[in-house]
Design a protein around this motif. Structure first.
Motif, PDB file in Angstrom:
ATOM      1  N   UNK A  58      39.591  47.814 -42.861  1.00  0.00           N
ATOM      2  CA  UNK A  58      40.504  48.179 -43.955  1.00  0.00           C
ATOM      3  C   UNK A  58      40.028  49.439 -44.666  1.00  0.00           C
ATOM      4  N   UNK A  59      38.704  49.592 -44.752  1.00  0.00           N
ATOM      5  CA  UNK A  59      38.106  50.810 -45.292  1.00  0.00           C
ATOM      6  C   UNK A  59      37.233  51.388 -44.190  1.00  0.00           C
ATOM      7  N   UNK A  60      36.767  52.610 -44.373  1.00  0.00           N
ATOM      8  CA  UNK A  60      35.903  53.207 -43.357  1.00  0.00           C
ATOM      9  C   UNK A  60      34.590  52.428 -43.289  1.00  0.00           C
ATOM     10  N   UNK A  61      33.924  52.509 -42.157  1.00  0.00           N
ATOM     11  CA  UNK A  61      32.652  51.819 -42.013  1.00  0.00           C
ATOM     12  C   UNK A  61      31.653  52.338 -43.045  1.00  0.00           C
ATOM     13  N   UNK A  62      31.663  53.651 -43.287  1.00  0.00           N
ATOM     14  CA  UNK A  62      30.747  54.245 -44.266  1.00  0.00           C
ATOM     15  C   UNK A  62      30.961  53.687 -45.668  1.00  0.00           C
TER      16      UNK A  62
ATOM     17  N   UNK B  67      32.273  50.744 -46.402  1.00  0.00           N
ATOM     18  CA  UNK B  67      31.862  49.341 -46.339  1.00  0.00           C
ATOM     19  C   UNK B  67      30.347  49.236 -46.444  1.00  0.00           C
ATOM     20  N   UNK B  68      29.644  50.075 -45.697  1.00  0.00           N
ATOM     21  CA  UNK B  68      28.187  50.079 -45.708  1.00  0.00           C
ATOM     22  C   UNK B  68      27.640  50.527 -47.063  1.00  0.00           C
ATOM     23  N   UNK B  69      28.283  51.514 -47.665  1.00  0.00           N
ATOM     24  CA  UNK B  69      27.853  52.022 -48.972  1.00  0.00           C
ATOM     25  C   UNK B  69      27.889  50.916 -50.026  1.00  0.00           C
ATOM     26  N   UNK B  70      28.915  50.098 -49.988  1.00  0.00           N
ATOM     27  CA  UNK B  70      29.014  48.994 -50.937  1.00  0.00           C
ATOM     28  C   UNK B  70      27.868  48.005 -50.722  1.00  0.00           C
ATOM     29  N   UNK B  71      27.509  47.748 -49.477  1.00  0.00           N
ATOM     30  CA  UNK B  71      26.386  46.857 -49.181  1.00  0.00           C
ATOM     31  C   UNK B  71      25.091  47.458 -49.719  1.00  0.00           C
TER      32      UNK B  71
END
Length: 181
Positions: free
Chosen positions: A64-68, A70-74
Motif C-alpha cells: 500500500x505504501x513503498x517498501x522504504x 514501510x521500513x522507515x516507520x519500523x
C-alpha cells in the motif's frame, strides 16, 4: 518490478535477496535512526534491529505504501522503543487544557541560517518538542502520522509542533543575534 521480486525472495528467506535489500536501504535508514538516537552506535543498533523485525514481518508488507516508507516507520518505532527503554518518555498532553492550535504557515528562518544550524537547534529542544518537530519538519510526516508514530492525538501533535516551532524560532533568533549579525 525488480524490487517486487526481491521482496518475494526475501519472504522465502533467501539470504542473498535479504542482503541486497539491506544494502539498498541501510544507509538511508541509518540516518533516520541517527536523527533520533544522537549516537552512532545506538543508531546502528536500532537500524539493525529494525531490519531484523522487518524481515520477520515481511509477510505483513502489502505494498500500500513503498517498501522504504514501510521500513522507515519500523526504524522510527524501534528508535522510540529504545528511547523509552532509556526512560526518555514523551510528555502526554491533556487535550481539554490545550485546545486546538492553528499552525503558522508563514513560519520563516533568517536567510543566513543553514539546515545544519536548524538541526542542531532542534537537537537542543526539550524531548516533548524535539521528536514531533523532527517528524514534521525533517521527515515530512503530517499530524495524523505523527500521532500514530508517537501514540498521541492529532491535536497534541499540532500543539507540540506549534510550540516546538516557536521555541526553535526563538533559539535561531538568539543564534543570529548572539553572533553579532
Amino acid at each position: 518490478m525488480i524490487q517486487h521480486k526481491l521482496i518475494e525472495a526475501c519472504r522465502e528467506n533467501d539470504r542473498r535477496a535479504q542482503l541486497k535489500l539491506y544494502n539498498k536501504y541501510c544507509e538511508g535508514m541509518y540516518y533516520v535512526a541517527l536523527r533520533f538516537m544522537n549516537d552512532t552506535m545506538e543508531a546502528e543498533d536500532a537500524m539493525q534491529e529494525a531490519f531484523i523485525k522487518a524481515f520477520q514481518k515481511l509477510h505483513q508488507f502489502n505494498g500500500e505504501v513503498s517498501f522504504g516508507a514501510w521500513l522507515k516507520r519500523i526504524v522510527i518505532n524501534k528508535c522510540r522503543d529504545k528511547l523509552k527503554a532509556k526512560k526518555l518518555e514523551l510528555i502526554s498532553i491533556n487535550e481539554q487544557v490545550l485546545g486546538t492550535v492553528d499552525e503558522q504557515e508563514d513560519w520563516q528562518v533568517d536567510e543566513g541560517i543553514g539546515v545544519d544550524e536548524v538541526k542542531c537547534k532542534i537537537e537542543n529542544l526539550p524531548e516533548k518538542y524535539k521528536y514531533p518537530l523532527m517528524l514534521y519538519l525533517i521527515e515530512g510526516y503530517d499530524h495524523e502520522e505523527i500521532g500514530e508514530i508517537l501514540n498521541i492525538t492529532q491535536v497534541a501533535s499540532r500543539t507540540l509542533v506549534h510550540r516546538g516551532k516557536k521555541k526553535l524560532q526563538d533559539e535561531l533568533k538568539t543564534l543570529r543575534n548572539g553572533t553579532g549579525y
